[in-house]
Design an enzyme around this catalytic site. Sequence first.
Site, short mmCIF file in Angstrom:
data_model
loop_
_atom_site.label_atom_id
_atom_site.label_comp_id
_atom_site.label_asym_id
_atom_site.label_seq_id
_atom_site.Cartn_x
_atom_site.Cartn_y
_atom_site.Cartn_z
N ASP A 34 0.83 -1.19 0.00
CA ASP A 34 0.00 0.00 0.00
C ASP A 34 0.88 1.25 0.00
O ASP A 34 0.51 2.27 0.56
CB ASP A 34 -0.92 -0.02 1.24
CG ASP A 34 -2.06 0.98 1.11
OD1 ASP A 34 -2.35 1.41 -0.02
OD2 ASP A 34 -2.63 1.36 2.15
N CYS A 65 -18.95 -12.76 -4.27
CA CYS A 65 -20.23 -12.31 -3.68
C CYS A 65 -21.39 -13.22 -4.05
O CYS A 65 -21.60 -13.51 -5.24
CB CYS A 65 -20.54 -10.90 -4.17
SG CYS A 65 -19.38 -9.68 -3.59
N CYS A 102 -26.66 -10.48 -2.94
CA CYS A 102 -26.22 -9.85 -1.69
C CYS A 102 -25.90 -8.37 -1.94
O CYS A 102 -25.19 -8.02 -2.87
CB CYS A 102 -24.98 -10.55 -1.13
SG CYS A 102 -24.45 -9.84 0.43
S1 SF4 Z 1 -21.55 -7.77 1.79
FE1 SF4 Z 1 -22.33 -9.11 0.14
S2 SF4 Z 1 -22.21 -7.83 -1.72
FE2 SF4 Z 1 -20.93 -6.84 -0.17
S3 SF4 Z 1 -18.85 -7.60 -0.53
FE3 SF4 Z 1 -19.78 -8.95 1.02
S4 SF4 Z 1 -20.73 -10.64 -0.14
FE4 SF4 Z 1 -20.27 -8.99 -1.62
#
Ligand code: SF4
Length: 363
Positions: A146, A202, A206
């Site tokens: 970073d 993901c 979601c």
């Molecule tokens: S909260 Fe759900 S949409 Fe957001 S990064 Fe995590 S898995 Fe992906």
Amino acid sequence: MNHVPPELKRVVADAEELGVTLLGVCGPQPDAPEELARLEGEYQEFIASGNHGDMNYLAKFAPLKYRAETLLPNCRSVLMFGLNYYREDAVDAGSGRKLDAAPASGRIARYARGRDYHKTFGKKLLHILQQLQQTYPEDSFRRFTDSGPLAERSFAAATGACVTGRNTLSISPLYGSYFFLGEVLSTHQFPDFVTVPAGQGCPRGCRACINVCPTGALSAPYRMDARSCISYLTIEHKGLIPVDLQEALGDMVFGCDLCQEVCPLNAVRRPTTEPDLLMSIAGDAISLSEILRIKTHEEMTARFGGSPLMRSGRRGMLRNACVAAANLGAQELLDDLLRLSSDEDELVAQAAAHARERLIQDA
Ligand code: SF4
């Protein structure tokens, strides 16, 4: 773990001994030329829309972001490493109450509660680099954590070890999103490798991170407007916190973990064993009155030296504590705010005067 190619066995072992993981290895560009052009185009749009806020270095170094050979001529491989930083909230031994639930205290993001990871992780990567240099004396190496312009998330995804979540963070099956990325660039060509493949990422449908973000900084999946991200506002932003976003900051005075806390892919998280990151320089939360009574840079350094909080410095931390004091209705801090409203730092003086006005109106 996948089968480790013989050339990488020593690196994997060195990394393990240092408490980091070689996530994977990829080439000097994270994608094929057409895809690279798309990535660079998207990034240019992000910059052109001003989404990077005050972080002018992002615009300045944009051309280097996806091209490791601009940072190390003849770069042939990028070795991506991860360091777990997750730590549980401290709990009061007597009452079992989370310490960050104490009244009038400001919350600190998990990554920032101990020593600055740039130093801790940087030293580990230096050690790995030195071992590599001994093994391949004809080759050149460079390390970053970073601390350079490289698009670390894209390179981590290119190794196959991480996905980028809709919250824009790198997510690995080893750590969830609670880890730091660092890399060693090499002119020696290593075979492409992934320690643990990232999988699908993901779950369908979601939107937990998007829904939880109180400022709407995640304006759409995979799109972050840094200008309203609480991490940006409390750490990188140089001016007053915009009035329309102040309440959304709640008690957060350095960083924000909300989009990580709700993420189902973080069910894999486990506490780090890295002593530097487990130290409590800042800890989970800091009394706002303690922050508001820091008078000089020297006092700030004496209390928080070696921790990430030094990036905000006295003026940033006092500005953030003023906002948190008003958000928490901390009437007991009115005297501190009155004193600070004539502070010689104009930013602190303005933030204190504004917080005081809010508290008086709310009384
Ligand atoms: S909260 Fe759900 S949409 Fe957001 S990064 Fe995590 S898995 Fe992906």
